[in-house]
Each structure stands twice: as C-alpha cells, then as structure tokens.
Write a protein that holds these residues in place. Structure first.
Motif, short mmCIF file in Angstrom:
data_model
loop_
_atom_site.label_atom_id
_atom_site.label_comp_id
_atom_site.label_asym_id
_atom_site.label_seq_id
_atom_site.Cartn_x
_atom_site.Cartn_y
_atom_site.Cartn_z
N ARG A 48 0.84 -1.19 0.00
CA ARG A 48 0.00 0.00 0.00
C ARG A 48 0.88 1.24 0.00
O ARG A 48 1.97 1.26 0.57
CB ARG A 48 -0.92 0.06 1.23
CG ARG A 48 -1.94 -1.06 1.36
CD ARG A 48 -3.00 -1.07 0.29
NE ARG A 48 -3.71 0.17 0.10
CZ ARG A 48 -4.80 0.53 0.78
NH1 ARG A 48 -5.29 -0.23 1.73
NH2 ARG A 48 -5.41 1.67 0.50
N ALA A 66 -2.35 5.32 3.00
CA ALA A 66 -3.31 4.25 3.27
C ALA A 66 -3.50 4.13 4.78
O ALA A 66 -2.54 4.23 5.54
CB ALA A 66 -2.80 2.93 2.69
N GLY A 125 -2.98 -4.49 2.70
CA GLY A 125 -3.66 -5.50 1.92
C GLY A 125 -3.79 -6.82 2.64
O GLY A 125 -4.00 -7.86 2.02
#
Length: 370
Positions: A32, A36, A52
């Motif tokens: 990411r 994020a 993720g």
C-alpha cells in the motif's frame, strides 16, 4: 486516508476515540502507498487497510494499545525485521506505519478538513511523527493553499513545514518530510507526515459512443471524476452514461478550452478522445496537446492516426507536442469489446503514470505492483 475519512469523522463527531494506523513510508514492493489507513474503533471494528492483509493484525493490536496509552507509535514492518514473518509481511516490502489516537482533543480541526474534502478544496494534515521531545510528537497542523490551523510547536517550524506541505499539496502528493529539531531544512531529528487530500483527478471522455460508456465505468472505478462530452445532444445524455459524473453537450474543443481557462484542468487530468472524426478531434487535440495534463489518447485506425497527425501538423503543432499523443489509444491486449478496450486504455494510463512497461510480470524479474 480518503477511503476511511467519512467513518473517522462519524466517530469523531460522536465523541469517540479511534486508533488510526497510517502508512507513512514504503520501501521495495510494499503493498500500500503512503496515506493508506486503517481505523480501529472503540467497539473493536477495523475499517480500511494498511497492507492488503499482511500486517493488519499487528496494527490492530497496536492501535488498541495507543488509544489506551494515548502515546503515538511509529512502527516499521519488513523482511529485515526479525518478526516480519510473524506479522505476515512476506511480500518482500518494508512499511513504516504511524499509529495514533484521534479524537476531538487530539485533532480538533478534523471537521474543517472533512468540509474542505467534500467541497473539493485542497487540504493537507501534517503530523509530527518523529521528534526527540515527546511533547512535540503527535502534533498536527492543517494546511490549505491560503491558510493554516494548529501548530507544530514554533512559528519557525510552522512556516517551513507549511511552505513545503503546500508544494506537496499542489502536486497531489503525500509523503514524509525531514527537518532539524526546530524546523531547519538541512537538519535532522524531526519528521513530519503530510497527508494530502486533493480533489479527485479528472477523466475527460470525448465522444458519446459505446466505448465512452465503458470508459466512464472504468474511470469511475479507478477513482476519477468522469466527464463525457459530445456536441450531439441526442447522444450525450445522462441515461446513456450513468457512470459519468457529468455529461456535457458542447463542442469538445470549446469545452476543454473553457475548463482549462477556468483552472479545472491539471497535470493529473487524463483525456480520452474517442470521436475519431476530424471535425471533432483535430480542433480538440490542438487544445489538449498544449495543456499540462497526465495523458492524452485518441482512438482510431492507423490510417486515421496518420491523417490526424498530418492535420495537426498543418495546424501548427510541433513534433514535441505530437509526441505526447497516445494514438492509437491503449495497450495491445487483444481487446475486442468496448469493455476490453476500456481496460486496455486504463492499463496504458496506469503504465504511463507509474512508469510500467506493460509486459507480463511472469516474463520480468524484480519489483512488482509498486
């Protein structure tokens, strides 16, 4: 943090304290990008993602601890750490995650930030993530193009960081900046994270055809504010383009020129010319190829492309300007349908934005997906 901002604001408005983990730096093939974020609420709900799925469990526990202790933590996860595989970061990347408690006391300006985001006004939240003085760590300053709110400690620090944050904000960038303990630009000892909330990038699709409908869906999916424009009112209707944010009936070149003069076009804007009709696309491309935008592509056969280039040269465009044109548009994916063609155009936009080669990853070595 765009994708969790509304949930954070809802909890903040209700007086709840939320643990927020934010990616502030990445190295190698981290999953990411900086900015994020993941929220951990008082009832144990997790919202968003920082990796993720790789390190969410570790960040979840750390966020609960930070909310209870009221002390922010900057934590690195990566294959160089002894516990990398224990937390699940087996993809080969390294990420720095800053975990803090956010409530009405720690970030009283959050309501103003959300208001600006909803109005499409650029705004950045600056956070001190490293400093030898624990009283400085976790301080916030909100930066707009024309004003600031909050303080990072001193006027000198605030002035230096605000100037640099505006530079990042103008380019739609989020990232970490380093300074001396009192804001010296050549010093070290203090790090601040600039989380930029800029308006959505725009995708302008010219030509109200079936390919445009597929492109509007793809652009919306990728996070663009999509406008479809065509001079023919019988085709340019909202019912034919439900995924577009705006459907405009106007001559394409006239609309694009007006948008540029109004300051609504920037270097993140992407332009897809799907008209493949000289009376529309040549005047349009005369305007587009002289703008500082991220991507300009035009649909048509190779014969259409050659004819288009000849007409544009006659109109006075230089070889340097013409070299910016992606035509025929898209990558060679073997696309047949409008939807597949939209994927090939989107793939070309993504590849040009991030420097990808458009080759199969199985044929390459080294870093993947960022």
């Amino acid at each position: 943090m765009h994708d969790v901002l509304d949930e954070l604001y809802k909890r903040w408005r209700e007086g709840e304290a939320v643990g927020v983990g934010t990616v502030v730096a990445t190295f190698s093939s981290a999953p990411r990008a900086p900015g994020a974020a993941m929220l951990v609420t008082e009832d144990g709900t997790a919202v968003g993602s920082v990796s993720g799925g790789c390190v969410e469990g570790a960040v979840y526990e750390l966020a609960q601890q930070v909310v209870a202790d009221r002390e922010p933590v900057l934590q690195r996860y990566g294959v160089s750490d002894d516990d990398a595989f224990a937390v699940g970061l087996t993809c080969g990347g390294i990420i720095d995650i800053y975990v803090e408690r956010i409530d009405r006391e720690t970030l009283p300006e959050l309501g103003d930030v959300v208001d600006s985001v909803h109005r499409g006004e650029p705004v950045a939240v600056v956070t001190v993530i490293e400093h030898e003085d624990p009283e400085r760590r976790g301080r916030h300053m909100v930066v707009w193009p024309d004003r600031t709110a909050g303080t990072l400690g001193t006027d000198r620090i605030d002035d230096a960081v605000a100037d640099d944050a505006r530079g990042l904000l103008a380019n739609g960038r989020t990232g970490t900046l380093h300074y001396g303990l009192e804001g010296e630009r050549r010093g070290e000892g203090m790090a601040v994270f600039v989380n930029s909330f800029e308006p959505q990038p725009r995708m302008l699709v010219f030509g109200a055809i079936d390919f445009a409908a597929a492109m509007a869906r793809m652009g919306s999916y990728l996070g663009y504010q999509v406008t479809v424009c065509d001079a023919r009112p019988v085709f340019a209707t909202a019912s034919r383009f439900p995924d577009a944010d705006d459907v405009v009936v106007d001559w394409p070149h006239r609309y694009l020129k007006a948008e540029a003069e109004a300051g609504r076009i920037d270097r993140r804007t992407v332009i897809a010319v799907l008209t493949h009709d000289p009376k529309f696309d040549v005047p349009l491309l005369e305007v587009a190829l002289r703008l500082d935008v991220g991507y300009i592509g035009a649909m048509g056969s190779r014969r259409t492309h050659d004819d288009r280039l000849a007409r544009l040269r006659e109109a006075g465009l230089t070889d340097a300007e013409l070299s910016r044109l992606a035509s025929p548009i898209g990558l060679d994916l073997g696309a047949r349908t409008p939807e597949e063609t939209a994927v090939s155009i989107a793939a070309e936009i993504i590849a040009l934005r991030w420097g990808g080669g458009g080759k199969r990853l199985t044929e390459l070595s080294g870093r993947i997906h960022g």
